[in-house]
Motif scaffolding. Structure first.
Motif, PDB file in Angstrom:
ATOM      1  N   MET A 100       0.849  -1.199   0.000  1.00  0.00           N
ATOM      2  CA  MET A 100       0.000   0.000   0.000  1.00  0.00           C
ATOM      3  C   MET A 100       0.885   1.249   0.000  1.00  0.00           C
ATOM      4  O   MET A 100       1.831   1.348   0.773  1.00  0.00           O
ATOM      5  CB  MET A 100      -0.908   0.004   1.245  1.00  0.00           C
ATOM      6  CG  MET A 100      -1.803   1.232   1.353  1.00  0.00           C
ATOM      7  SD  MET A 100      -2.854   1.200   2.829  1.00  0.00           S
ATOM      8  CE  MET A 100      -3.946  -0.165   2.445  1.00  0.00           C
ATOM      9  N   ASP A 101       0.575   2.193  -0.898  1.00  0.00           N
ATOM     10  CA  ASP A 101       1.353   3.428  -0.966  1.00  0.00           C
ATOM     11  C   ASP A 101       1.038   4.335   0.218  1.00  0.00           C
ATOM     12  O   ASP A 101      -0.130   4.583   0.532  1.00  0.00           O
ATOM     13  CB  ASP A 101       1.038   4.172  -2.271  1.00  0.00           C
ATOM     14  CG  ASP A 101       1.598   3.460  -3.484  1.00  0.00           C
ATOM     15  OD1 ASP A 101       2.785   3.108  -3.449  1.00  0.00           O
ATOM     16  OD2 ASP A 101       0.847   3.255  -4.452  1.00  0.00           O
ATOM     17  N   GLN A 102       2.078   4.831   0.871  1.00  0.00           N
ATOM     18  CA  GLN A 102       1.927   5.719   2.019  1.00  0.00           C
ATOM     19  C   GLN A 102       2.135   7.165   1.569  1.00  0.00           C
ATOM     20  O   GLN A 102       3.154   7.491   0.963  1.00  0.00           O
ATOM     21  CB  GLN A 102       2.929   5.355   3.105  1.00  0.00           C
ATOM     22  CG  GLN A 102       2.724   3.971   3.696  1.00  0.00           C
ATOM     23  CD  GLN A 102       3.738   3.655   4.779  1.00  0.00           C
ATOM     24  OE1 GLN A 102       4.915   3.987   4.665  1.00  0.00           O
ATOM     25  NE2 GLN A 102       3.289   3.018   5.840  1.00  0.00           N
ATOM     26  N   ILE A 103       1.163   8.002   1.883  1.00  0.00           N
ATOM     27  CA  ILE A 103       1.218   9.407   1.506  1.00  0.00           C
ATOM     28  C   ILE A 103       1.317  10.261   2.757  1.00  0.00           C
ATOM     29  O   ILE A 103       0.524  10.100   3.691  1.00  0.00           O
ATOM     30  CB  ILE A 103      -0.029   9.818   0.704  1.00  0.00           C
ATOM     31  CG1 ILE A 103      -0.146   8.971  -0.575  1.00  0.00           C
ATOM     32  CG2 ILE A 103       0.012  11.303   0.363  1.00  0.00           C
ATOM     33  CD1 ILE A 103      -1.409   9.247  -1.370  1.00  0.00           C
ATOM     34  N   LEU A 104       2.296  11.151   2.786  1.00  0.00           N
ATOM     35  CA  LEU A 104       2.433  12.108   3.883  1.00  0.00           C
ATOM     36  C   LEU A 104       1.898  13.452   3.416  1.00  0.00           C
ATOM     37  O   LEU A 104       2.397  14.013   2.436  1.00  0.00           O
ATOM     38  CB  LEU A 104       3.898  12.244   4.298  1.00  0.00           C
ATOM     39  CG  LEU A 104       4.188  13.317   5.359  1.00  0.00           C
ATOM     40  CD1 LEU A 104       3.506  12.972   6.679  1.00  0.00           C
ATOM     41  CD2 LEU A 104       5.694  13.487   5.558  1.00  0.00           C
ATOM     42  N   ILE A 105       0.869  13.956   4.101  1.00  0.00           N
ATOM     43  CA  ILE A 105       0.311  15.269   3.791  1.00  0.00           C
ATOM     44  C   ILE A 105       0.798  16.256   4.850  1.00  0.00           C
ATOM     45  O   ILE A 105       0.579  16.054   6.044  1.00  0.00           O
ATOM     46  CB  ILE A 105      -1.225  15.249   3.780  1.00  0.00           C
ATOM     47  CG1 ILE A 105      -1.736  14.231   2.755  1.00  0.00           C
ATOM     48  CG2 ILE A 105      -1.784  16.639   3.466  1.00  0.00           C
ATOM     49  CD1 ILE A 105      -3.241  14.054   2.759  1.00  0.00           C
ATOM     50  N   ILE A 106       1.470  17.318   4.410  1.00  0.00           N
ATOM     51  CA  ILE A 106       1.941  18.360   5.322  1.00  0.00           C
ATOM     52  C   ILE A 106       1.148  19.621   5.011  1.00  0.00           C
ATOM     53  O   ILE A 106       1.425  20.328   4.039  1.00  0.00           O
ATOM     54  CB  ILE A 106       3.455  18.605   5.164  1.00  0.00           C
ATOM     55  CG1 ILE A 106       4.234  17.293   5.269  1.00  0.00           C
ATOM     56  CG2 ILE A 106       3.948  19.597   6.220  1.00  0.00           C
ATOM     57  CD1 ILE A 106       5.730  17.441   5.018  1.00  0.00           C
ATOM     58  N   ASP A 107       0.129  19.882   5.818  1.00  0.00           N
ATOM     59  CA  ASP A 107      -0.789  20.997   5.568  1.00  0.00           C
ATOM     60  C   ASP A 107      -1.460  21.346   6.886  1.00  0.00           C
ATOM     61  O   ASP A 107      -1.869  20.451   7.627  1.00  0.00           O
ATOM     62  CB  ASP A 107      -1.832  20.604   4.515  1.00  0.00           C
ATOM     63  CG  ASP A 107      -2.578  21.798   3.944  1.00  0.00           C
ATOM     64  OD1 ASP A 107      -3.103  22.609   4.745  1.00  0.00           O
ATOM     65  OD2 ASP A 107      -2.644  21.922   2.713  1.00  0.00           O
ATOM     66  N   ASP A 108      -1.582  22.632   7.192  1.00  0.00           N
ATOM     67  CA  ASP A 108      -2.165  23.039   8.472  1.00  0.00           C
ATOM     68  C   ASP A 108      -3.681  23.171   8.423  1.00  0.00           C
ATOM     69  O   ASP A 108      -4.311  23.527   9.416  1.00  0.00           O
ATOM     70  CB  ASP A 108      -1.545  24.351   8.957  1.00  0.00           C
ATOM     71  CG  ASP A 108      -1.829  25.521   8.034  1.00  0.00           C
ATOM     72  OD1 ASP A 108      -2.147  25.278   6.847  1.00  0.00           O
ATOM     73  OD2 ASP A 108      -1.725  26.672   8.490  1.00  0.00           O
TER      74      ASP A 108
ATOM     75  N   ILE B 208      -0.911  12.358  -8.156  1.00  0.00           N
ATOM     76  CA  ILE B 208      -0.225  11.413  -7.271  1.00  0.00           C
ATOM     77  C   ILE B 208       0.073  10.116  -8.010  1.00  0.00           C
ATOM     78  O   ILE B 208       1.196   9.584  -7.952  1.00  0.00           O
ATOM     79  CB  ILE B 208      -1.068  11.132  -6.014  1.00  0.00           C
ATOM     80  CG1 ILE B 208      -1.066  12.358  -5.093  1.00  0.00           C
ATOM     81  CG2 ILE B 208      -0.530   9.912  -5.262  1.00  0.00           C
ATOM     82  CD1 ILE B 208      -1.990  12.220  -3.902  1.00  0.00           C
ATOM     83  N   ARG B 209      -0.913   9.593  -8.716  1.00  0.00           N
ATOM     84  CA  ARG B 209      -0.725   8.326  -9.424  1.00  0.00           C
ATOM     85  C   ARG B 209       0.318   8.456 -10.533  1.00  0.00           C
ATOM     86  O   ARG B 209       1.090   7.526 -10.781  1.00  0.00           O
ATOM     87  CB  ARG B 209      -2.060   7.843  -9.981  1.00  0.00           C
ATOM     88  CG  ARG B 209      -2.939   7.213  -8.902  1.00  0.00           C
ATOM     89  CD  ARG B 209      -4.256   6.731  -9.455  1.00  0.00           C
ATOM     90  NE  ARG B 209      -4.964   5.881  -8.484  1.00  0.00           N
ATOM     91  CZ  ARG B 209      -6.247   5.597  -8.539  1.00  0.00           C
ATOM     92  NH1 ARG B 209      -6.989   6.103  -9.526  1.00  0.00           N
ATOM     93  NH2 ARG B 209      -6.805   4.806  -7.643  1.00  0.00           N
TER      94      ARG B 209
END
Length: 236
Positions: free
Chosen positions: A1-9, A112-113
């Motif tokens: 499974m692809d892991q996505i890190l979202i950095i957003d406040d 993303i894909r």
């Protein structure tokens, strides 16, 4: 499974994106401060980082600089719609692509894909092991994805590597911006999209604008780019 890190406040945006992406098979981690996001990006095993520009603790550009100092993990930057400066700066620092806010979730998934598809294609290319491209003073190793100019290693992002490979394989002939965008970024270009132009600019800066008296990567106005033909293209 692809892991996505979202950095957003923006907590609400992170929740909405998580609700949209998780059913599609992605594993999501959200961080709401820039400094903490940089730590997670460097400590985790994420497939891609989605990074906003405006962040508390450390702005997105500084986060990207910190990531690029130690990692080649793909980074998709979120920028304010119409803010060309943010897009240009992000691409100059090493972002793989950008997406202006507000955005359609389907467009986010498509970006993303496309980035992940390119990264996985690079990793799965077992036939490339041990092969290299040589044009002039540049050697590109397809197996290790290492680039050397005059024998010295040049650090490139994943997008820059793929773009350089396309240019070297076509040295001496024009490649259109549309072809480069589709093959490298995985999407068609638009009239105001300068992503490919900025990646080309980064390559020129890192490899040098000239090879002797010859322009390394020449712009063909309104069409695309041409990499100087400096001896035969070879592989081993």
């Amino acid at each position: 499974m692809d892991q996505i890190l979202i950095i957003d406040d923006d907590d609400a945006l992170c929740e909405l994106v998580t609700e949209y992406l998780e059913p599609l098979g992605f594993e999501i981690e959200s961080v709401h401060r820039g400094d903490l996001g940089a730590e997670r990006a460097l400590a985790g095993s994420h497939s891609i980082v989605v990074l906003d520009v405006m962040l508390p603790g450390m702005n997105g550009f500084e986060v990207l600089r910190r990531i690029r100092a130690e990692s080649k993990v793909p980074v998709l930057m979120l920028t304010a719609r119409g803010d060309d400066v943010d897009r240009i700066v992000g691409l100059e620092i090493g972002a793989d692509d950008y997406l202006p806010k507000p955005f359609n979730p389907r467009e986010l998934v498509a970006r993303i894909r496309a980035i992940l598809r390119r990264a996985k294609s690079d990793e799965a290319d077992d036939d490339a092991a041990g092969k290299a491209l040589h044009v002039g003073d540049v050697q590109l190793d397809l197996g290790t994805r290492v680039v050397r100019r005059g024998g010295e290693i040049v650090e490139l992002t994943a997008v820059e590597f793929d773009l350089l490979q396309k240019l070297l394989r076509a040295s001496g002939r024009i490649i259109t911006r549309e072809e480069l965008s589709k093959d490298v970024l995985g999407r068609s270009t638009s009239p105001f999209d300068r992503s490919i132009d900025m990646h080309i600019s980064n390559l020129r800066r890192k490899l040098g604008h000239q090879i002797g008296d010859v322009e390394r990567i020449k712009t063909v106005r309104g069409v695309g780019y041409i990499y100087a033909q400096l001896g035969a293209l070879t592989g081993k």
